[in-house]
Scaffold this motif. Structure first.
Motif, PDB file in Angstrom:
ATOM      1  N   LYS A   1      -5.645 -73.351   6.480  1.00  0.00           N
ATOM      2  CA  LYS A   1      -6.625 -73.483   7.568  1.00  0.00           C
ATOM      3  C   LYS A   1      -7.645 -74.402   6.639  1.00  0.00           C
ATOM      4  CE  LYS A   1      -7.105 -69.996  10.891  1.00  0.00           C
ATOM      5  NZ  LYS A   1      -7.940 -69.171  11.530  1.00  0.00           N
ATOM      6  N   GLY A   2      -8.474 -75.261   7.480  1.00  0.00           N
ATOM      7  CA  GLY A   2      -9.522 -75.684   6.971  1.00  0.00           C
ATOM      8  C   GLY A   2      -9.142 -77.136   6.444  1.00  0.00           C
ATOM      9  N   SER A   3      -8.025 -77.765   6.998  1.00  0.00           N
ATOM     10  CA  SER A   3      -7.848 -79.079   6.449  1.00  0.00           C
ATOM     11  C   SER A   3      -9.121 -79.842   7.130  1.00  0.00           C
ATOM     12  CB  SER A   3      -6.595 -79.770   7.272  1.00  0.00           C
ATOM     13  OG  SER A   3      -6.643 -81.311   7.221  1.00  0.00           O
ATOM     14  N   ALA A   4      -9.783 -80.717   6.075  1.00  0.00           N
ATOM     15  CA  ALA A   4     -10.943 -81.611   6.430  1.00  0.00           C
ATOM     16  C   ALA A   4     -10.626 -82.890   7.372  1.00  0.00           C
ATOM     17  CB  ALA A   4     -11.723 -82.062   5.107  1.00  0.00           C
ATOM     18  N   ALA A   5      -9.339 -83.337   7.325  1.00  0.00           N
ATOM     19  CA  ALA A   5      -8.805 -84.584   7.991  1.00  0.00           C
ATOM     20  C   ALA A   5      -9.311 -84.467   9.558  1.00  0.00           C
ATOM     21  CB  ALA A   5      -7.244 -84.583   7.428  1.00  0.00           C
ATOM     22  N   THR A   6      -8.897 -83.373  10.225  1.00  0.00           N
ATOM     23  CA  THR A   6      -8.957 -83.263  11.783  1.00  0.00           C
ATOM     24  C   THR A   6     -10.347 -83.543  11.872  1.00  0.00           C
ATOM     25  OG1 THR A   6      -7.154 -81.851  11.535  1.00  0.00           O
ATOM     26  CG2 THR A   6      -8.416 -82.109  13.673  1.00  0.00           C
ATOM     27  N   ALA A   7     -11.239 -82.768  11.161  1.00  0.00           N
ATOM     28  CA  ALA A   7     -12.695 -82.672  11.501  1.00  0.00           C
ATOM     29  C   ALA A   7     -13.395 -84.200  11.163  1.00  0.00           C
ATOM     30  CB  ALA A   7     -13.506 -81.661  10.793  1.00  0.00           C
ATOM     31  N   ALA A   8     -12.832 -84.601   9.868  1.00  0.00           N
ATOM     32  CA  ALA A   8     -13.434 -86.084   9.730  1.00  0.00           C
ATOM     33  C   ALA A   8     -12.886 -87.143  10.379  1.00  0.00           C
ATOM     34  CB  ALA A   8     -12.752 -86.212   8.167  1.00  0.00           C
ATOM     35  N   PHE A   9     -11.714 -87.015  10.999  1.00  0.00           N
ATOM     36  CA  PHE A   9     -11.363 -87.949  12.057  1.00  0.00           C
ATOM     37  C   PHE A   9     -12.099 -87.711  13.368  1.00  0.00           C
ATOM     38  CE2 PHE A   9      -8.510 -88.855  15.823  1.00  0.00           C
ATOM     39  CZ  PHE A   9      -8.061 -90.218  15.328  1.00  0.00           C
TER      40      PHE A   9
END
Ligand code: CU
Length: 292
Positions: A8-16
């Motif tokens: 959990k918690g991949s920064a990629a989606t939120a950053a995108f």
């Protein structure tokens, strides 16, 4: 010890998502600031007031829009899920009261500041010297009627409406005042002279709009709605219907010619000239097969 959920918690989606919101903000701000999509310059003094008010509203709401969207982008990235325990909140009443109150104050102030521009065109009538033109909308044309040499609009009779025989408004030939009325598909008005339009509709609700006048008014069947303006610049301006009034709505347009005093007098004289001699009433052709 608190366990983090793996994966959990991949920064990629939120950053995108945050970047996408920032990009939308930039594009929106550019679209408004560049002036590429703004209305053409106004031709009335009231229009300047409307433009000023519009600009003010746009700046205030623009600042709120940019701040709230950037806040959203920040929150999406900062508080993304990385396996932490969720934190329950019942909200913050002080903050709720604060921003609801601020919104009320903001919108009421803008409303009060715009009061003059609104009142100037809606709370007082036109001057008695205004040039009167009646505007009638029907699917999907505009017709403009001038009262003619007698200065009086003749009686209209809905049962006599017949665009194909040249009487789109249903002028009653039995009425003397109707004989000299001039009906045209375009509007011609004098510059620097107040013009009062009397809006009517024959079938459904239409809406009269000229961008350069910064005026828009519905035309409602069964009502005569007045509106007035003083154009300060000669030229040709587009009139459009801004009420979705049927399948042909997109082609319901006409033109307003703002002309000098001399040209206006000539225009009226030419139109009145064409009225003479009074046209004989069209003979009634019996239908084929009808008894003679
Ligand atoms: Cu229409």
């Amino acid at each position: 010890m608190e366990m983090k959920t793996p994966g959990k918690g991949s920064a990629a989606t939120a950053a995108f998502l945050s970047l996408l919101i920032c990009l939308l903000v930039v594009v929106t701000v550019y679209a408004f600031m560049s002036g590429k999509y703004s209305a053409p310059p106004t031709i009335t003094r009231l229009g300047l007031e409307v433009d000023h008010q519009y600009k003010l509203t746009l700046i205030v709401t623009g600042i709120v829009f940019v701040l709230s969207q950037l806040g959203l982008a920040f929150a999406i990235f900062r508080f993304r899920d990385h396996g932490q325990r969720v934190h329950f909140t019942r909200g913050n009443n002080t903050l709720e009261i604060l921003w609801t109150g601020a919104t009320i104050v903001l919108f009421l102030s803008l409303g009060v500041m715009a009061r003059h521009a609104w009142a100037a065109s809606h709370f007082t009538g036109a001057s008695p010297e205004a040039v009167q033109v009646e505007v009638t909308g029907n699917q999907f044309v505009w017709n403009f009627r001038y009262p003619g040499p007698d200065g009086r609009f003749g009686r209209l009779d809905a049962t006599m409406v017949s665009a194909s025989s040249g009487n789109p408004l249903g002028l009653d030939p039995a009425d003397k005042a109707a004989k000299d009325d001039i009906v045209l598909p375009t509007l011609t008005v004098p510059v620097n002279h107040q013009v009062e339009l009397l809006l009517r509709a024959q079938d459904v609700i239409h809406s009269f709009f000229v961008r350069e006048l910064r005026l828009k008014q519905d035309a409602v069947p069964g009502m005569v709605i007045p509106m007035y303006f003083t154009a300060t610049q000669t030229g040709q301006y587009e009139i459009v219907c801004t009420q979705l009034c049927g399948l042909g709505h997109y082609r319901m347009r006409s033109f307003m010619n703002v002309v000098s005093d001399d040209d206006y007098r000539k225009f009226i004289a030419d139109q009145e000239q064409q009225l003479l001699p009074a046209p004989a009433p069209a003979p009634i052709t019996p239908a084929i097969g009808a008894p003679r």
